[in-house]
Design a protein around this motif. Structure first.
Motif, PDB file in Angstrom:
ATOM      1  N   PRO A 292       0.829  -1.211   0.000  1.00  0.00           N
ATOM      2  CA  PRO A 292       0.000   0.000   0.000  1.00  0.00           C
ATOM      3  C   PRO A 292       0.859   1.255   0.000  1.00  0.00           C
ATOM      4  N   MET A 293       0.481   2.230  -0.812  1.00  0.00           N
ATOM      5  CA  MET A 293       1.178   3.513  -0.876  1.00  0.00           C
ATOM      6  C   MET A 293       0.149   4.636  -0.968  1.00  0.00           C
ATOM      7  N   THR A 294       0.241   5.589  -0.064  1.00  0.00           N
ATOM      8  CA  THR A 294      -0.666   6.732  -0.122  1.00  0.00           C
ATOM      9  C   THR A 294      -0.354   7.589  -1.342  1.00  0.00           C
ATOM     10  N   ILE A 295      -1.385   8.099  -1.966  1.00  0.00           N
ATOM     11  CA  ILE A 295      -1.219   8.960  -3.135  1.00  0.00           C
ATOM     12  C   ILE A 295      -0.795  10.345  -2.658  1.00  0.00           C
ATOM     13  N   SER A 296       0.429  10.723  -3.005  1.00  0.00           N
ATOM     14  CA  SER A 296       0.945  12.023  -2.591  1.00  0.00           C
ATOM     15  C   SER A 296       0.423  13.150  -3.475  1.00  0.00           C
ATOM     16  N   ASP A 297       0.133  12.821  -4.741  1.00  0.00           N
ATOM     17  CA  ASP A 297      -0.386  13.827  -5.668  1.00  0.00           C
ATOM     18  C   ASP A 297      -1.068  13.104  -6.818  1.00  0.00           C
ATOM     19  N   ALA A 298      -2.003  13.796  -7.460  1.00  0.00           N
ATOM     20  CA  ALA A 298      -2.699  13.243  -8.617  1.00  0.00           C
ATOM     21  C   ALA A 298      -2.903  14.352  -9.636  1.00  0.00           C
ATOM     22  N   ASN A 299      -2.668  14.031 -10.886  1.00  0.00           N
ATOM     23  CA  ASN A 299      -2.858  14.991 -11.976  1.00  0.00           C
ATOM     24  C   ASN A 299      -3.858  14.406 -12.969  1.00  0.00           C
ATOM     25  N   PRO A 300      -5.143  14.729 -12.796  1.00  0.00           N
ATOM     26  CA  PRO A 300      -6.163  14.154 -13.679  1.00  0.00           C
ATOM     27  C   PRO A 300      -6.025  14.598 -15.132  1.00  0.00           C
ATOM     28  N   GLU A 301      -5.392  15.754 -15.371  1.00  0.00           N
ATOM     29  CA  GLU A 301      -5.266  16.261 -16.735  1.00  0.00           C
ATOM     30  C   GLU A 301      -4.352  15.380 -17.587  1.00  0.00           C
ATOM     31  N   ILE A 302      -3.252  14.922 -16.996  1.00  0.00           N
ATOM     32  CA  ILE A 302      -2.345  14.074 -17.764  1.00  0.00           C
ATOM     33  C   ILE A 302      -2.472  12.602 -17.357  1.00  0.00           C
ATOM     34  N   GLY A 303      -3.291  12.348 -16.313  1.00  0.00           N
ATOM     35  CA  GLY A 303      -3.583  10.978 -15.936  1.00  0.00           C
ATOM     36  C   GLY A 303      -2.502  10.273 -15.154  1.00  0.00           C
ATOM     37  N   THR A 304      -1.880  10.986 -14.201  1.00  0.00           N
ATOM     38  CA  THR A 304      -0.828  10.359 -13.404  1.00  0.00           C
ATOM     39  C   THR A 304      -1.087  10.533 -11.910  1.00  0.00           C
ATOM     40  N   ILE A 305      -0.517   9.622 -11.133  1.00  0.00           N
ATOM     41  CA  ILE A 305      -0.497   9.743  -9.683  1.00  0.00           C
ATOM     42  C   ILE A 305       0.960   9.698  -9.225  1.00  0.00           C
ATOM     43  N   THR A 306       1.216  10.255  -8.055  1.00  0.00           N
ATOM     44  CA  THR A 306       2.575  10.278  -7.518  1.00  0.00           C
ATOM     45  C   THR A 306       2.612   9.587  -6.172  1.00  0.00           C
ATOM     46  N   ILE A 307       3.617   8.738  -5.995  1.00  0.00           N
ATOM     47  CA  ILE A 307       3.861   8.109  -4.701  1.00  0.00           C
ATOM     48  C   ILE A 307       5.290   8.400  -4.282  1.00  0.00           C
TER      49      ILE A 307
END
Length: 295
Positions: free
Chosen positions: A47-62
């Protein structure tokens, strides 16, 4: 398959940032939620908490640190490589409405979890005081990002190489001496969250913590993520990961987190990692418990 589009080593290589293609997750993810990742068919679910999400380009950051075999495997993945599975968003999002003043306390990689929550509070008009800390300057992460979402940012290290030589709880008590916030959010090592909750409970200040028990499937089926909250067993993956810090049985949580310590050490040594860091806050708590026993 979910491709890594950006990779950054942080804290002298002890932590790694991955920005991962996951369009569906990016469109729906909220602060406080997490994903389950698996590097390949031989890897474990982590499990990794989502640190950031960019819906415009479709990415998440962990952002993760190497604490076992699977995260050591994660670290080997480079830009262009893919995770076998990324499932989410999982867990309940942060239930945080606008408040007058919020104090956000983060330790180590907990700052990566704290950042989207602080940003959400700030975007809703709250006054945000952030306190972040780590063992040394090299291990402080997302400082600039936290500055952008905070009205006041306090930074401390165990060594005092930057800002203050103190624990985050020391700075928290200093802030509480001058004002009373509407809420405190604490995310980091379990001993740190326990100590923050002990400080705020007598003052009646609402305190939210994000728990990190052992998880296997992230859907509540295995029961390995059970934690005791207000005397009842709760499943952190579906009922959390955030809970009222004043009601959490932190001692039981810490005991359960030690279940596979020997195996984790062996796995780390197999990957050449021999330096293990224990939270300094744990030493503070043990000292306090000894003093209470004498009384």
């Amino acid at each position: 398959m979910n491709r890594i589009v950006r990779r950054e080593e942080m804290a002298g290589g002890r932590m790694v940032l991955n920005e991962i293609e996951a369009p569906k997750i990016a469109r729906t993810a909220q602060p406080g939620q997490f994903v389950m990742l698996r590097a390949n068919e031989l890897g474990e679910r982590v499990p990794m908490t989502i640190s950031d999400a960019n819906p415009e380009i479709g990415t998440i950051t962990i952002i993760f640190s190497v604490v076992g075999w699977s995260t050591a495997l994660f670290k080997t993945l480079q830009v262009g490589d893919s995770y076998q599975n990324v499932v989410g968003p999982l867990g309940r999002p942060t239930e945080m409405e606008a408040v007058g003043t919020a104090i956000c306390v983060g330790g180590g990689t907990g700052v990566a979890v704290l950042y989207p929550i602080a940003r959400k509070l700030k975007s809703r008009g709250s006054r945000v005081i952030s306190i972040i800390g780590a063992r040394n300057e090299e291990l402080i992460i997302l400082r600039r990002e936290m500055e952008t979402v905070s009205d006041e940012l306090l930074v401390c290290t165990d060594t005092g190489t930057i800002e203050r030589n103190a624990l985050v709880t020391d700075l928290l008590m200093e802030v509480l001496d001058r004002e009373t916030p509407d809420v405190v959010v604490a995310i980091g090592p379990v001993p740190m969250m326990k100590r923050v909750s002990e400080i705020t409970k007598p003052l009646g200040i609402k305190t939210i913590v994000s728990l990190n028990p052992i998880m296997i499937d992230g859907t509540g089926m295995c029961g390995s993520c059970r934690v005791e909250v207000d005397g009842q067993m709760r499943l952190a993956c579906v009922e959390g990961p955030e809970f009222d810090g004043h009601k959490v049985n932190f001692d039981l949580l810490m005991e359960r987190l030690q279940s596979f310590q020997e195996e984790e050490v062996q796995a780390l040594e197999a990957h050449g990692v021999t330096e293990l860091h224990s939270c300094r806050m744990e030493e503070v708590i043990r000292k306090k418990e000894r003093e209470l026993e004498k009384d």
